[in-house]
Motif scaffolding. Structure first.
Motif, PDB file in Angstrom:
ATOM      1  N   ALA A 161     -40.276 -12.943   1.157  1.00 26.72           N
ATOM      2  CA  ALA A 161     -38.969 -12.194   0.652  1.00 26.72           C
ATOM      3  C   ALA A 161     -38.472 -11.969   2.323  1.00 26.72           C
ATOM      4  CB  ALA A 161     -39.248 -11.128  -0.094  1.00 26.72           C
ATOM      5  N   GLU A 162     -38.965 -12.027   3.167  1.00 21.70           N
ATOM      6  CA  GLU A 162     -38.667 -11.791   4.553  1.00 21.70           C
ATOM      7  C   GLU A 162     -37.571 -12.927   5.099  1.00 21.70           C
ATOM      8  OE1 GLU A 162     -41.515 -10.377   7.367  1.00 21.70           O
ATOM      9  OE2 GLU A 162     -42.100  -8.826   6.088  1.00 21.70           O
ATOM     10  N   THR A 163     -38.028 -14.085   4.725  1.00 24.57           N
ATOM     11  CA  THR A 163     -37.360 -15.203   5.248  1.00 24.57           C
ATOM     12  C   THR A 163     -36.445 -16.026   4.263  1.00 24.57           C
ATOM     13  OG1 THR A 163     -39.525 -16.436   4.802  1.00 24.57           O
ATOM     14  CG2 THR A 163     -39.031 -15.824   7.106  1.00 24.57           C
ATOM     15  N   SER A 164     -36.812 -15.956   2.757  1.00 25.18           N
ATOM     16  CA  SER A 164     -36.210 -16.698   1.729  1.00 25.18           C
ATOM     17  C   SER A 164     -36.072 -16.097   0.684  1.00 25.18           C
ATOM     18  CB  SER A 164     -36.447 -18.210   1.818  1.00 25.18           C
ATOM     19  OG  SER A 164     -35.988 -18.696   0.562  1.00 25.18           O
ATOM     20  N   LEU A 165     -35.074 -15.535   0.008  1.00 23.51           N
ATOM     21  CA  LEU A 165     -35.004 -14.869  -1.265  1.00 23.51           C
ATOM     22  C   LEU A 165     -35.407 -15.807  -2.319  1.00 23.51           C
ATOM     23  CD1 LEU A 165     -34.557 -12.313  -2.466  1.00 23.51           C
ATOM     24  CD2 LEU A 165     -31.973 -12.742  -2.496  1.00 23.51           C
ATOM     25  N   ALA A 166     -34.899 -17.077  -2.164  1.00 20.00           N
ATOM     26  CA  ALA A 166     -35.032 -18.286  -3.087  1.00 20.00           C
ATOM     27  C   ALA A 166     -36.737 -18.580  -3.230  1.00 20.00           C
ATOM     28  CB  ALA A 166     -34.440 -19.397  -3.012  1.00 20.00           C
ATOM     29  N   GLU A 167     -37.145 -18.222  -2.052  1.00 26.53           N
ATOM     30  CA  GLU A 167     -38.659 -18.827  -1.948  1.00 26.53           C
ATOM     31  C   GLU A 167     -39.471 -17.508  -2.541  1.00 26.53           C
ATOM     32  OE1 GLU A 167     -41.263 -19.516   2.008  1.00 26.53           O
ATOM     33  OE2 GLU A 167     -39.400 -20.993   1.901  1.00 26.53           O
ATOM     34  N   ALA A 168     -39.246 -16.368  -2.330  1.00 27.86           N
ATOM     35  CA  ALA A 168     -39.737 -15.318  -2.978  1.00 27.86           C
ATOM     36  C   ALA A 168     -39.593 -15.446  -4.609  1.00 27.86           C
ATOM     37  CB  ALA A 168     -39.100 -13.840  -2.372  1.00 27.86           C
ATOM     38  N   VAL A 169     -38.347 -15.909  -5.158  1.00 23.95           N
ATOM     39  CA  VAL A 169     -37.987 -15.899  -6.587  1.00 23.95           C
ATOM     40  C   VAL A 169     -39.237 -17.003  -7.029  1.00 23.95           C
ATOM     41  CG1 VAL A 169     -36.637 -16.790  -8.019  1.00 23.95           C
ATOM     42  CG2 VAL A 169     -35.694 -15.157  -6.651  1.00 23.95           C
ATOM     43  N   ALA A 170     -39.275 -18.071  -6.346  1.00 25.87           N
ATOM     44  CA  ALA A 170     -40.370 -19.199  -6.872  1.00 25.87           C
ATOM     45  C   ALA A 170     -41.673 -18.601  -6.815  1.00 25.87           C
ATOM     46  CB  ALA A 170     -40.000 -20.465  -5.830  1.00 25.87           C
ATOM     47  N   PHE A 171     -42.081 -17.994  -5.824  1.00 24.67           N
ATOM     48  CA  PHE A 171     -43.329 -17.680  -5.567  1.00 24.67           C
ATOM     49  C   PHE A 171     -43.782 -16.762  -6.798  1.00 24.67           C
ATOM     50  CE2 PHE A 171     -46.922 -14.684  -4.111  1.00 24.67           C
ATOM     51  CZ  PHE A 171     -47.728 -15.634  -3.614  1.00 24.67           C
ATOM     52  N   GLU A 172     -42.876 -15.704  -6.998  1.00 30.51           N
ATOM     53  CA  GLU A 172     -42.990 -14.791  -8.144  1.00 30.51           C
ATOM     54  C   GLU A 172     -42.963 -15.538  -9.360  1.00 30.51           C
ATOM     55  OE1 GLU A 172     -40.204 -11.650  -8.141  1.00 30.51           O
ATOM     56  OE2 GLU A 172     -40.640 -11.078 -10.189  1.00 30.51           O
ATOM     57  N   THR A 173     -42.265 -16.310  -9.691  1.00 26.12           N
ATOM     58  CA  THR A 173     -42.273 -17.107 -10.907  1.00 26.12           C
ATOM     59  C   THR A 173     -43.378 -17.864 -11.033  1.00 26.12           C
ATOM     60  OG1 THR A 173     -39.705 -17.372 -10.902  1.00 26.12           O
ATOM     61  CG2 THR A 173     -41.068 -18.915 -12.280  1.00 26.12           C
ATOM     62  N   GLU A 174     -43.972 -18.591 -10.050  1.00 24.54           N
ATOM     63  CA  GLU A 174     -45.005 -19.558 -10.247  1.00 24.54           C
ATOM     64  C   GLU A 174     -46.410 -18.571 -10.399  1.00 24.54           C
ATOM     65  OE1 GLU A 174     -45.995 -21.841  -6.754  1.00 24.54           O
ATOM     66  OE2 GLU A 174     -48.038 -22.339  -7.279  1.00 24.54           O
ATOM     67  N   HIS A 175     -46.539 -17.269  -9.855  1.00 25.61           N
ATOM     68  CA  HIS A 175     -47.440 -16.631  -9.819  1.00 25.61           C
ATOM     69  C   HIS A 175     -47.708 -15.831 -11.071  1.00 25.61           C
ATOM     70  CE1 HIS A 175     -49.846 -17.723  -6.023  1.00 25.61           C
ATOM     71  NE2 HIS A 175     -48.646 -17.921  -5.636  1.00 25.61           N
ATOM     72  N   THR A 176     -46.564 -15.465 -11.694  1.00 26.18           N
ATOM     73  CA  THR A 176     -46.508 -14.722 -12.974  1.00 26.18           C
ATOM     74  C   THR A 176     -46.945 -15.600 -13.957  1.00 26.18           C
ATOM     75  OG1 THR A 176     -44.647 -13.176 -12.044  1.00 26.18           O
ATOM     76  CG2 THR A 176     -45.081 -13.487 -14.336  1.00 26.18           C
ATOM     77  N   LEU A 177     -46.440 -16.942 -13.837  1.00 27.39           N
ATOM     78  CA  LEU A 177     -46.741 -17.881 -14.970  1.00 27.39           C
ATOM     79  C   LEU A 177     -48.414 -18.055 -14.860  1.00 27.39           C
ATOM     80  CD1 LEU A 177     -43.998 -20.613 -15.207  1.00 27.39           C
ATOM     81  CD2 LEU A 177     -45.100 -19.386 -17.086  1.00 27.39           C
ATOM     82  N   LEU A 178     -48.767 -18.595 -13.645  1.00 26.15           N
ATOM     83  CA  LEU A 178     -50.354 -18.514 -13.635  1.00 26.15           C
ATOM     84  C   LEU A 178     -51.119 -17.543 -14.018  1.00 26.15           C
ATOM     85  CD1 LEU A 178     -50.488 -20.011  -9.902  1.00 26.15           C
ATOM     86  CD2 LEU A 178     -51.144 -21.168 -12.050  1.00 26.15           C
ATOM     87  N   HIS A 179     -50.605 -16.305 -13.691  1.00 30.27           N
ATOM     88  CA  HIS A 179     -51.337 -15.211 -14.399  1.00 30.27           C
ATOM     89  C   HIS A 179     -51.332 -15.090 -15.794  1.00 30.27           C
ATOM     90  CE1 HIS A 179     -52.556 -10.874 -14.338  1.00 30.27           C
ATOM     91  NE2 HIS A 179     -51.811 -10.626 -15.146  1.00 30.27           N
ATOM     92  N   LEU A 180     -50.236 -15.372 -16.478  1.00 30.88           N
ATOM     93  CA  LEU A 180     -50.170 -15.122 -18.033  1.00 30.88           C
ATOM     94  C   LEU A 180     -51.032 -16.337 -18.505  1.00 30.88           C
ATOM     95  CD1 LEU A 180     -46.306 -14.781 -18.505  1.00 30.88           C
ATOM     96  CD2 LEU A 180     -48.077 -13.089 -18.908  1.00 30.88           C
ATOM     97  N   ILE A 181     -50.935 -17.592 -17.903  1.00 28.08           N
ATOM     98  CA  ILE A 181     -51.748 -18.694 -18.514  1.00 28.08           C
ATOM     99  C   ILE A 181     -53.398 -18.302 -18.167  1.00 28.08           C
ATOM    100  CG2 ILE A 181     -52.520 -20.950 -18.227  1.00 28.08           C
ATOM    101  CD1 ILE A 181     -49.241 -21.528 -17.305  1.00 28.08           C
ATOM    102  N   GLY A 182     -53.587 -17.894 -17.206  1.00 30.87           N
ATOM    103  CA  GLY A 182     -54.976 -17.455 -16.840  1.00 30.87           C
ATOM    104  C   GLY A 182     -55.419 -16.144 -17.990  1.00 30.87           C
TER     105      GLY A 182
END
Ligand SMILES: [Fe+2]
Ligand SMILES: [Fe+2]
Length: 202
Positions: A161-182
């Motif tokens: 989030a310090e360098t790219s908002l879009a990257e932070a959105v992507a990171f969060e989306t990926e990890h939230t999905l991984l968490h739910l699938i887990g």
């Protein structure tokens, strides 16, 4: 110099309440623990707003109201999804997702917030969507990285989030999905649309 939420002065562009009055109204809607989370989201959102050139006032208001509906009665939320013509597929999922769209309706009705960008930021903070404004991205990300959050990848998310908002959105989306699938949880299909836009390689 970085502006902190306590330094903010609300005009009447977005809401006819002072920040102090809004804080009081939000506080009546939730437990002290959740209120603390909301204040943390505001701190993170106001910081991101300054970094990415968005109104700090809009960020503060959206952050303070993003979980406005989270502790509403299940039946009331259910009925609102139907009466407000929201996506009926929501009914197959839980209030963890409902409180976004339902919250946007309630803050409009009960707090008089009309600003479409703020209402969308509240609506989509739980699952995101393919097209997200900067304010929507800020609330989505601030909810995930606020100072009170403690989970294994949170420091990585804060760094993104310090360098790219879009990257932070992507990171969060990926990890939230991984968490739910887990946890073998059901995935609300619109979350996949967010994933396909923000995370998946072309
Ligand atoms: Fe939420
Ligand atoms: Fe939240």
């Amino acid at each position: 110099m970085l502006i902190k939420p306590n330094d903010l002065f609300y005009g009447e562009k977005y809401i006819n309440l002072s920040r102090k009055e809004l804080l009081e109204k939000v506080q009546t809607q939730m437990s002290s623990q959740r209120f603390k989370h909301v204040l943390g989201v505001e701190t993170a959102a106001v910081e991101l707003a300054q970094r990415y050139g968005v109104s700090t006032e809009a960020a503060s208001i959206a952050a303070l109201t993003h979980d406005y509906a989270k502790e509403r009665n299940h039946g009331e939320m259910h009925d609102l999804i139907i009466s407000a013509n929201l996506d009926l597929e929501l009914l197959q999922y839980g209030s963890e997702i409902w409180h976004g769209p339902v919250g946007a309706i309630l803050v409009k009705k009960e707090l008089g917030i009309q600003d479409a960008d703020i209402l969308n930021a509240i609506h989509y903070h739980t699952v995101g969507r393919p097209e997200m404004s900067l304010l929507e991205q800020i609330i989505y990300v601030a909810d995930y990285i606020e100072p009170g959050r403690v989970f294994p990848v949170v420091s990585e998310a804060r760094k993104a989030a310090e360098t790219s908002l879009a990257e932070a959105v992507a990171f969060e989306t990926e990890h939230t999905l991984l968490h739910l699938i887990g946890q073998k949880r059901k995935i609300y299909p619109k979350t996949i649309d967010t994933y396909n836009t923000w995370v998946a390689k072309p």
